[in-house]
Motif scaffolding. Structure first.
Motif, PDB file in Angstrom:
ATOM      1  N   UNK A 236      15.191 -28.598  -3.178  1.00 50.26           N
ATOM      2  CA  UNK A 236      15.349 -28.711  -1.727  1.00 50.26           C
ATOM      3  C   UNK A 236      14.141 -29.350  -1.046  1.00 50.26           C
ATOM      4  N   UNK A 237      13.471 -30.232  -1.756  1.00 52.54           N
ATOM      5  CA  UNK A 237      12.303 -30.895  -1.171  1.00 52.54           C
ATOM      6  C   UNK A 237      12.674 -31.644   0.104  1.00 52.54           C
ATOM      7  N   UNK A 238      13.857 -32.253   0.121  1.00 53.86           N
ATOM      8  CA  UNK A 238      14.258 -33.036   1.296  1.00 53.86           C
ATOM      9  C   UNK A 238      14.675 -32.154   2.469  1.00 53.86           C
ATOM     10  N   UNK A 239      14.813 -30.843   2.226  1.00 51.53           N
ATOM     11  CA  UNK A 239      15.181 -29.924   3.298  1.00 51.53           C
ATOM     12  C   UNK A 239      13.966 -29.283   3.959  1.00 51.53           C
ATOM     13  N   UNK A 240      12.783 -29.543   3.414  1.00 50.47           N
ATOM     14  CA  UNK A 240      11.574 -28.861   3.877  1.00 50.47           C
ATOM     15  C   UNK A 240      10.552 -29.857   4.413  1.00 50.47           C
ATOM     16  N   UNK A 241       9.632 -29.345   5.217  1.00 53.29           N
ATOM     17  CA  UNK A 241       8.561 -30.165   5.787  1.00 53.29           C
ATOM     18  C   UNK A 241       7.306 -30.026   4.933  1.00 53.29           C
TER      19      UNK A 241
ATOM     20  N   UNK B 165      21.739 -24.949  14.818  1.00 53.84           N
ATOM     21  CA  UNK B 165      21.114 -25.655  13.697  1.00 53.84           C
ATOM     22  C   UNK B 165      19.855 -26.355  14.201  1.00 53.84           C
ATOM     23  N   UNK B 166      18.720 -25.682  14.022  1.00 54.69           N
ATOM     24  CA  UNK B 166      17.455 -26.158  14.581  1.00 54.69           C
ATOM     25  C   UNK B 166      16.441 -26.474  13.475  1.00 54.69           C
ATOM     26  N   UNK B 167      15.479 -27.352  13.812  1.00 56.71           N
ATOM     27  CA  UNK B 167      14.378 -27.620  12.874  1.00 56.71           C
ATOM     28  C   UNK B 167      13.380 -26.466  12.840  1.00 56.71           C
ATOM     29  N   UNK B 168      13.239 -25.763  13.957  1.00 53.41           N
ATOM     30  CA  UNK B 168      12.306 -24.631  14.061  1.00 53.41           C
ATOM     31  C   UNK B 168      13.053 -23.448  14.656  1.00 53.41           C
ATOM     32  N   UNK B 169      12.921 -22.292  14.021  1.00 50.82           N
ATOM     33  CA  UNK B 169      13.598 -21.104  14.532  1.00 50.82           C
ATOM     34  C   UNK B 169      12.875 -19.872  14.014  1.00 50.82           C
ATOM     35  N   UNK B 170      13.225 -18.714  14.566  1.00 48.42           N
ATOM     36  CA  UNK B 170      12.648 -17.457  14.123  1.00 48.42           C
ATOM     37  C   UNK B 170      13.695 -16.663  13.338  1.00 48.42           C
ATOM     38  N   UNK B 171      13.201 -15.934  12.363  1.00 44.29           N
ATOM     39  CA  UNK B 171      14.108 -15.115  11.562  1.00 44.29           C
ATOM     40  C   UNK B 171      13.361 -13.887  11.062  1.00 44.29           C
ATOM     41  N   UNK B 172      14.055 -12.767  11.042  1.00 39.33           N
ATOM     42  CA  UNK B 172      13.533 -11.570  10.389  1.00 39.33           C
ATOM     43  C   UNK B 172      14.110 -11.548   8.985  1.00 39.33           C
ATOM     44  N   UNK B 173      13.217 -11.546   8.001  1.00 39.11           N
ATOM     45  CA  UNK B 173      13.628 -11.610   6.596  1.00 39.11           C
ATOM     46  C   UNK B 173      13.387 -10.277   5.915  1.00 39.11           C
ATOM     47  N   UNK B 174      14.281  -9.929   4.998  1.00 36.98           N
ATOM     48  CA  UNK B 174      14.111  -8.772   4.132  1.00 36.98           C
ATOM     49  C   UNK B 174      14.005  -9.270   2.690  1.00 36.98           C
ATOM     50  N   UNK B 175      13.069  -8.726   1.940  1.00 33.46           N
ATOM     51  CA  UNK B 175      12.915  -9.063   0.525  1.00 33.46           C
ATOM     52  C   UNK B 175      12.730  -7.771  -0.267  1.00 33.46           C
ATOM     53  N   UNK B 176      13.420  -7.676  -1.382  1.00 29.76           N
ATOM     54  CA  UNK B 176      13.259  -6.535  -2.283  1.00 29.76           C
ATOM     55  C   UNK B 176      12.891  -7.033  -3.673  1.00 29.76           C
TER      56      UNK B 176
ATOM     57  N   UNK C  10       0.739 -28.929   1.487  1.00 26.73           N
ATOM     58  CA  UNK C  10       1.321 -27.613   1.757  1.00 26.73           C
ATOM     59  C   UNK C  10       2.730 -27.804   2.311  1.00 26.73           C
ATOM     60  N   UNK C  11       3.470 -26.694   2.328  1.00 28.05           N
ATOM     61  CA  UNK C  11       4.862 -26.744   2.796  1.00 28.05           C
ATOM     62  C   UNK C  11       5.060 -25.732   3.917  1.00 28.05           C
ATOM     63  N   UNK C  12       5.765 -26.147   4.966  1.00 28.80           N
ATOM     64  CA  UNK C  12       6.170 -25.218   6.015  1.00 28.80           C
ATOM     65  C   UNK C  12       7.347 -24.401   5.481  1.00 28.80           C
ATOM     66  N   UNK C  13       7.284 -23.099   5.621  1.00 29.78           N
ATOM     67  CA  UNK C  13       8.289 -22.249   4.981  1.00 29.78           C
ATOM     68  C   UNK C  13       9.652 -22.431   5.634  1.00 29.78           C
ATOM     69  N   UNK C  14      10.715 -22.540   4.819  1.00 26.62           N
ATOM     70  CA  UNK C  14      12.072 -22.587   5.373  1.00 26.62           C
ATOM     71  C   UNK C  14      12.554 -21.202   5.778  1.00 26.62           C
ATOM     72  N   UNK C  15      11.862 -20.179   5.250  1.00 29.89           N
ATOM     73  CA  UNK C  15      12.168 -18.778   5.541  1.00 29.89           C
ATOM     74  C   UNK C  15      11.009 -17.936   5.006  1.00 29.89           C
TER      75      UNK C  15
ATOM     76  N   UNK D 139      11.110 -23.378   9.245  1.00 32.74           N
ATOM     77  CA  UNK D 139      11.214 -24.814   9.487  1.00 32.74           C
ATOM     78  C   UNK D 139      12.132 -25.447   8.447  1.00 32.74           C
ATOM     79  N   UNK D 140      13.111 -26.210   8.920  1.00 31.15           N
ATOM     80  CA  UNK D 140      14.021 -26.912   8.013  1.00 31.15           C
ATOM     81  C   UNK D 140      14.311 -28.299   8.566  1.00 31.15           C
ATOM     82  N   UNK D 141      14.306 -29.270   7.675  1.00 30.88           N
ATOM     83  CA  UNK D 141      14.525 -30.648   8.117  1.00 30.88           C
ATOM     84  C   UNK D 141      15.985 -30.904   8.451  1.00 30.88           C
ATOM     85  N   UNK D 142      16.887 -30.046   7.951  1.00 29.33           N
ATOM     86  CA  UNK D 142      18.327 -30.191   8.170  1.00 29.33           C
ATOM     87  C   UNK D 142      18.826 -31.550   7.697  1.00 29.33           C
TER      88      UNK D 142
END
Length: 458
Positions: free
Chosen positions: A249-254, A311-322, A260-265, A295-298
């Motif tokens: 997904x390199x083309x989907x990310x900044x 469908x935005x290039x920049x947005x906020x999200x609350x993520x859960x990881x286990x 460095x990479x801007x996180x998609x999530x 951040x996602x290039x969409x």
């Protein structure tokens, strides 16, 4: 990343899993490359063994040559002095000859070993290049199907609200609401600043979005037992690769100029926080949550959801990881999905849970539940959360393991991730489900403590 041993043990099963995703078989290609790579490594090991033995032989010969040289300075009990001299010359010549021949062989071995090592590394890179772009193997419970039309509804909570008027879409509501003569949801100014697929929020709507993020965090931390985490939004290539975002997904990310990479999530830094670790079984499960910018290039989404915030290039999200054990990951997946559902229930937004089919399941996921919220302005269900069990797919890529009490060698952990929720899309759902005929928006009761008791936005 895939387990080569599992592929060797059941190549047909591996190809069958790919076929479920509509992909061509690859096991024959991988096996051929792997066999050649292992043959090169075996030959390299054999050459190394011969070189080690040769080094010992050369050392022995050189030691004997020194001993022969001592004969020239000592009396030797031969019958005639000239006989002794002849024998000493013979010994010296013999050792010089043998030593020279062996050293020539040693040079040749070194050259052969360098070539074999280069070939083995090249083949290893070829095998990796094939495997790293192959999606995760699907869980047996994932239904067949080519695309989202084959997804299976597992449950529905709530019923779409019946309005006495034609409900508006979020951007119609937001652009009509004013703050000092300017729209509270301003796409035109954001486009002037940053280009398409950005938004500038003002006044009550900006505050409502902030309230949503804080409410979600509090619920996951205080109600669901996740550890609040503040993460960097710039990460290195290893973090992106380990969480299966690269190279696929390199083309989907900044990507920044300093590599460095801007996180998609926030899934990326949260999951990669255990990269390279060997955890104690007592530490598991590890549950983390974070509110972050994403951040996602969409790329490839031209023409899709052009209007509004979906469908935005920049947005906020609350993520859960286990991070958990293989035995507990299925139960953890259900738990995580229920945590995301709870947010929608507290906000009183109708939703449905969808089990994604084989053709719609994401690259890194073995199994995914999507939560779709009812969006009245569109008269449609739209994804607002995606909760996935990646099993050991990410763990293998980032070498994250744990030490089980009953096993000698460390075992790969299982990792899971889920949106809890996408804040911008939740803002859309709140605005449209809680809208009034006069264009105002009622603040859901659960959010009012985060809004200083404000009950309505106008």
């Amino acid at each position: 990343m895939h387990d080569l041993r599992a592929l060797r043990a059941d190549p047909a099963g591996f190809d069958a899993d790919l076929a479920r995703r509509g992909m061509e078989p690859v096991s024959e290609k991988v096996m051929a490359l792997d066999e050649e790579r292992r043959a090169a490594q075996t030959a390299l090991q054999e050459k190394q063994a011969r070189r080690n033995a040769l080094a010992k032989e050369i050392g022995t010969i050189k030691r004997k040559m020194k001993e022969a040289a001592l004969l020239e300075t000592k009396d030797v009990p031969f019958a005639k002095p000239e006989a002794a001299a002849n024998i000493k010359d013979y010994i010296t010549q013999m050792h010089n000859f043998e030593s020279g021949q062996l050293e020539v062989e040693a040079v040749r071995l070194r050259e052969d070993m360098e070539a074999l090592e280069t070939r083995a590394q090249s083949l290893d890179a070829e095998v990796k290049a094939v495997l790293e772009v192959l999606p995760n193997r699907l869980d047996a419970s994932v239904p067949p199907g080519p695309d989202e039309t084959a997804n299976v509804q597992v449950k529905q909570w709530g019923e779409p609200k019946t309005f006495s008027f034609t409900p508006k879409q979020h951007f119609e509501l937001g652009e009509a609401m004013q703050q000092n003569g300017q729209p509270q949801m301003d796409f035109a100014t954001a486009t002037k600043l940053s280009g398409a697929r950005f938004v500038l929020l003002r006044g009550g709507i900006a505050r409502l979005e902030r309230a949503l993020g804080q409410f979600m965090l509090d619920q996951h931390v205080n109600g669901h037992g996740y550890t609040e985490t503040h993460v960097p939004v710039l990460v290195n290539e290893a973090a992106m690769y380990g969480t299966d975002k690269l190279p696929k997904f390199a083309d989907q990310s900044f990507h920044t100029e300093d590599d460095r990479w801007l996180v998609p999530t926030a899934e990326v830094p949260l999951t990669a926080s255990v990269m390279g670790d060997i955890l104690d079984a007592a530490q598991l499960p590890i549950r983390m949550t974070a509110l972050s910018l994403c951040f996602r290039s969409e790329a490839g989404s031209a023409g899709r959801d052009v209007r509004g915030m979906l469908r935005q290039h920049q947005f906020e999200k609350v993520e859960m990881v286990s991070v958990t054990t293989p035995e507990e990951s299925e139960a953890e997946h259900e738990r995580m999905t229920l945590c995301a559902e709870k947010i929608l229930e507290l906000l009183e937004i109708p939703y449905r849970r969808m089990l994604l089919c084989a053709g719609d399941t994401g690259f890194g996921a073995a199994k995914t539940f999507d939560l779709e919220a009812w969006i009245p302005g569109q008269q449609a269900w739209r994804e607002i959360s995606s909760c996935s069990n990646t099993k050991d797919f990410q763990a293998r890529r980032m070498n994250a393991r744990y030490r089980a009490p009953d096993q000698k060698a460390p075992v790969f952990v299982h990792t899971l991730n889920g949106s809890g929720l996408a804040v911008g899309r939740t803002l859309i759902a709140v605005m449209e489900n809680w809208q009034n005929e006069d264009g105002s928006i009622t603040v859901p009761p659960v959010l009012r403590p985060y809004m200083d008791g404000i009950e309505r936005l106008v």
